[in-house]
Write a protein that holds these residues in place. Structure first.
Motif, PDB file in Angstrom:
ATOM      1  N   GLN A 165       9.523   6.055   1.110  1.00 41.13           N
ATOM      2  CA  GLN A 165       9.217   5.129   3.082  1.00 41.13           C
ATOM      3  C   GLN A 165       8.122   6.481   3.590  1.00 41.13           C
ATOM      4  OE1 GLN A 165       9.751   2.652   4.288  1.00 41.13           O
ATOM      5  NE2 GLN A 165      12.325   1.801   3.105  1.00 41.13           N
ATOM      6  N   GLU A 166       8.411   8.033   3.384  1.00 42.17           N
ATOM      7  CA  GLU A 166       7.271   8.289   3.673  1.00 42.17           C
ATOM      8  C   GLU A 166       6.518   8.266   3.389  1.00 42.17           C
ATOM      9  OE1 GLU A 166      11.575  10.985   4.843  1.00 42.17           O
ATOM     10  OE2 GLU A 166       9.745  12.710   3.231  1.00 42.17           O
ATOM     11  N   VAL A 167       6.284   8.281   2.133  1.00 41.17           N
ATOM     12  CA  VAL A 167       4.597   7.935   1.415  1.00 41.17           C
ATOM     13  C   VAL A 167       3.999   6.501   2.030  1.00 41.17           C
ATOM     14  CG1 VAL A 167       3.468   7.639  -0.810  1.00 41.17           C
ATOM     15  CG2 VAL A 167       5.336   9.601  -1.030  1.00 41.17           C
ATOM     16  N   LEU A 168       4.854   5.965   1.690  1.00 44.94           N
ATOM     17  CA  LEU A 168       4.194   3.989   2.261  1.00 44.94           C
ATOM     18  C   LEU A 168       3.896   4.959   4.318  1.00 44.94           C
ATOM     19  CD1 LEU A 168       6.410   1.653   1.006  1.00 44.94           C
ATOM     20  CD2 LEU A 168       4.679   1.929   0.589  1.00 44.94           C
ATOM     21  N   ALA A 169       4.489   5.176   4.891  1.00 46.49           N
ATOM     22  CA  ALA A 169       3.896   5.473   6.074  1.00 46.49           C
ATOM     23  C   ALA A 169       3.276   6.227   6.056  1.00 46.49           C
ATOM     24  CB  ALA A 169       5.495   6.330   6.994  1.00 46.49           C
ATOM     25  N   PHE A 170       2.796   7.460   5.552  1.00 50.98           N
ATOM     26  CA  PHE A 170       1.879   9.010   5.259  1.00 50.98           C
ATOM     27  C   PHE A 170       0.147   7.824   4.848  1.00 50.98           C
ATOM     28  CE2 PHE A 170      -0.162  12.826   3.138  1.00 50.98           C
ATOM     29  CZ  PHE A 170      -0.621  12.524   3.938  1.00 50.98           C
ATOM     30  N   LEU A 171       0.556   6.739   3.853  1.00 50.26           N
ATOM     31  CA  LEU A 171      -0.714   6.952   3.475  1.00 50.26           C
ATOM     32  C   LEU A 171      -1.332   5.597   4.497  1.00 50.26           C
ATOM     33  CD1 LEU A 171       0.146   5.467  -0.670  1.00 50.26           C
ATOM     34  CD2 LEU A 171      -1.495   7.617   0.060  1.00 50.26           C
ATOM     35  N   ARG A 172      -0.427   5.210   5.058  1.00 51.61           N
ATOM     36  CA  ARG A 172      -0.819   3.928   6.341  1.00 51.61           C
ATOM     37  C   ARG A 172      -1.798   5.074   7.418  1.00 51.61           C
ATOM     38  NH1 ARG A 172       3.440   0.284   4.373  1.00 51.61           N
ATOM     39  NH2 ARG A 172       5.095   1.373   6.505  1.00 51.61           N
ATOM     40  N   THR A 173      -1.504   6.294   7.685  1.00 46.56           N
ATOM     41  CA  THR A 173      -2.072   6.518   8.842  1.00 46.56           C
ATOM     42  C   THR A 173      -2.329   6.720   8.181  1.00 46.56           C
ATOM     43  OG1 THR A 173      -0.343   8.777   8.352  1.00 46.56           O
ATOM     44  CG2 THR A 173       0.666   7.549  10.146  1.00 46.56           C
ATOM     45  N   SER A 174      -3.233   7.069   7.472  1.00 45.60           N
ATOM     46  CA  SER A 174      -4.284   7.966   6.488  1.00 45.60           C
ATOM     47  C   SER A 174      -5.219   6.827   6.242  1.00 45.60           C
ATOM     48  CB  SER A 174      -3.639   8.749   4.990  1.00 45.60           C
ATOM     49  OG  SER A 174      -2.210   9.913   5.537  1.00 45.60           O
ATOM     50  N   GLY A 175      -5.054   5.843   5.999  1.00 47.25           N
ATOM     51  CA  GLY A 175      -5.571   4.321   6.379  1.00 47.25           C
ATOM     52  C   GLY A 175      -5.994   3.474   5.308  1.00 47.25           C
ATOM     53  N   PHE A 176      -4.639   3.686   4.234  1.00 43.42           N
ATOM     54  CA  PHE A 176      -4.534   2.941   3.585  1.00 43.42           C
ATOM     55  C   PHE A 176      -3.716   1.711   3.298  1.00 43.42           C
ATOM     56  CE2 PHE A 176      -5.867   6.911   1.423  1.00 43.42           C
ATOM     57  CZ  PHE A 176      -5.780   6.336  -0.233  1.00 43.42           C
ATOM     58  N   ARG A 177      -4.184   0.568   3.223  1.00 46.15           N
ATOM     59  CA  ARG A 177      -3.035  -0.369   2.887  1.00 46.15           C
ATOM     60  C   ARG A 177      -2.318  -0.131   1.794  1.00 46.15           C
ATOM     61  NH1 ARG A 177      -8.199  -1.214   3.825  1.00 46.15           N
ATOM     62  NH2 ARG A 177      -8.388  -3.250   1.848  1.00 46.15           N
ATOM     63  N   THR A 178      -1.064  -0.381   2.259  1.00 46.82           N
ATOM     64  CA  THR A 178       0.085  -0.530   1.432  1.00 46.82           C
ATOM     65  C   THR A 178       0.508  -1.894   0.436  1.00 46.82           C
ATOM     66  OG1 THR A 178       1.664  -0.293   2.740  1.00 46.82           O
ATOM     67  CG2 THR A 178       0.775   1.643   1.806  1.00 46.82           C
TER      68      THR A 178
END
Lengths: 355, 355
Positions: A184-197
């Protein structure tokens, strides 16, 4: 779209978002030094320091720093996650199969003749040993009977209701609570970094869509999964309806994962996460792109906190989540990063925080 | 993902975005009056005042005003647009068919035996009357030969190159310049209002994806279209590749449009735009949802600025963009809004602004 109504999980997800956003506040401006945004708190607090955590942090830095050679423009930032065994527990039985079995019992109340026909007879008997011996083809028959023949709206409502009421045998919790906090932390971290998950699951696309938004913050259109056809028609009142048909459109597993990703997303991911041979081609395809690419494989080696199966434990593989020694070898030669649940994760589930 | 490299169009799109954003700056705060964000400039400047423009403005107000009974939460805001004949010119021949014909000429240079086999012989002859008589089945054969058998990367590069070099016969411009300026404004207006804008096209998903991002600001994953299968494999160097196969996965036309929308998006749209019988089921399905729903049908009745075909002109329908009198009747009974190109649009193309 029905909502599964999981307020606790929702708040947790919201809290995760805000934590991640806060962790990227710019550092105070120093005289003569250009302001560089820096993580002031850890975006991955449930991860122990090590190769796996470092790989994620390095990948995000390499792809989002505009001055880095590996910089990826925001529209191209796509990450795909396998679901069962990568984002939540898949052992000993896929949640969707449990749903199908439960649904079969309901169906048999109205259609008692099912109790006389195999493989339904075996499933309805509740005989665990006999059920465990059913072939994949038998399971497909059960899935076809239980997951098709109704409108997509009725299906969503039924799954949402089941997810609210069913409890897993070991933790006595909703299945939707059995997601891995570090992921869950990886998902949130990637999204705040501009990635679409995205989720890329061998499981049913419509099944996963019912809970993905509440559980992971992943909207229905970002769920790529095994999908059956629907047929457009009209109900008795002339209202347009879509009915789920027992005809396979996309088998989103093995080679079907990169094929499904191309079909639904149209871009090669820059990061992919899996845990079994069903994810091999997705990881290969992701890693074969230019520039920095992250391919990660979760090893279930923690019998105390979750389960241990696969090559690290020398245990026999179960039908689900087949993590073969060959896959482990390929991970090494292809430079995928193996995540050890036991070593790399401080905690496995969010509910460990609030026992 | 290849880019088609259309800087003019890109700047125009960027300008549209900023215009739309600016038009939603909050009005100055008045004493004792709560600040209500208001449009200070027109978000649809290429539209004449009338029923069609009013329908769009009313729909957006009804779905985005948190105090309105029809308020739609942002995650549920989805709008779908047919492409050929709704977002750009489809007459007299679909752009994708022109591409396939052009590609067939190239292929025949390396495989001269194609010149002896029908229907390729007819297409290669350049005889317009004979080509016009080809059946849909013949066209499918041409599409199968020209659009499959290569990797997805090679296909994208070839289409991008063709779109840069090909010019339409009437306006002597790139096909990507033949988009309707009023519809570009609707796309931008909906997006600044929190909607996700999707293309739902009977045309090829991979073909439209090549230009949709530059031309419309619509990313590849937001293009739902007729799609063939791909197959995962490895090139001579062992690198993973996806090859386009002549096997249909999704026929995104007629009943296939709502089916494709469910498959790819997983939500019922709140707004849908079309122009032909191929869009009928998408419009019905959209309109059948609860709350405010917008269904619009573009009528091509402007021979001077574009083309006139369909019931308004009493002209015979062409093979493409079949707008039957029955469809016109259904629009009235189902309360879809018909857009008259002649009456409702101040201008058709962006290049009219800079002649």
């Amino acid at each position: 779209m029905m909502r599964t109504g999981l307020p606790t999980r929702c708040w947790m997800l919201a809290a995760l978002f805000f934590t991640a956003i806060l962790s990227f506040s710019p550092a105070p401006v120093m005289a003569q030094v250009p302001p560089i945004p820096q993580a002031t708190t850890d975006p991955l607090p449930s991860w122990n320091e090590g190769v796996a955590k470092r790989a994620i942090l390095d990948f995000v830095r390499a792809t989002t720093d505009p001055s880095a050679t590996g910089f990826v423009p925001q529209p191209d930032r796509v990450a795909t996650f396998d679901q069962d065994g990568t984002l939540w527990v898949e052992h000993p039985v896929y949640t969707q199969v449990l749903y199908a079995f439960s649904r079969l019992h309901l169906l048999a109340e109205g259609k008692p003749e099912l109790k006389q026909v195999e493989p339904f007879k075996t499933v309805l008997s509740g005989d665990r040993d006999a059920i465990a011996k059913l072939s994949l083809h038998d399971l497909e028959k059960v899935l076809a009977v239980t997951l098709t023949g109704m409108t997509v709206d009725a299906f969503q409502a039924e799954v949402a209701h089941w997810l609210e009421t069913a409890r897993d045998a070991r933790w006595k919790r909703r299945y939707t609570e059995l997601t891995y906090q570090p992921m869950q932390e990886v998902l949130a971290f990637l999204r705040t970094s501009g990635f679409r998950t995205y989720i890329a699951t061998g499981g049913g696309q419509d099944f996963v869509r019912v809970y993905a938004e509440n559980v992971y913050g992943i909207s229905p259109e970002q769920v790529v999964g095994t999908a059956g056809a629907t047929s457009y028609g009209y109900d008795a009142a002339g209202k347009p309806i879509l009915t789920k048909e027992p005809k396979l459109l996309l088998n989103d597993n093995l080679a079907g994962k990169p094929e499904g990703i191309h079909f639904m997303i149209g871009r090669r991911p820059h990061a992919a996460f899996g845990n079994s041979t069903g994810d091999r081609q997705m990881l290969e395809y992701t890693k074969a792109g230019d520039g920095p690419r992250l391919a990660m494989l979760l090893l279930h080696d923690d019998a105390a906190r979750e389960y241990a199966y696969g090559p690290a434990q020398g245990l026999p593989n179960t039908e689900v989540g087949t993590f073969t020694p060959q896959l482990y070898d390929e991970a090494r030669t292809q430079r995928w990063t193996v995540i050890s649940m036991k070593v790399d994760w401080k905690r496995v589930f969010a509910f460990e925080l609030t026992p």
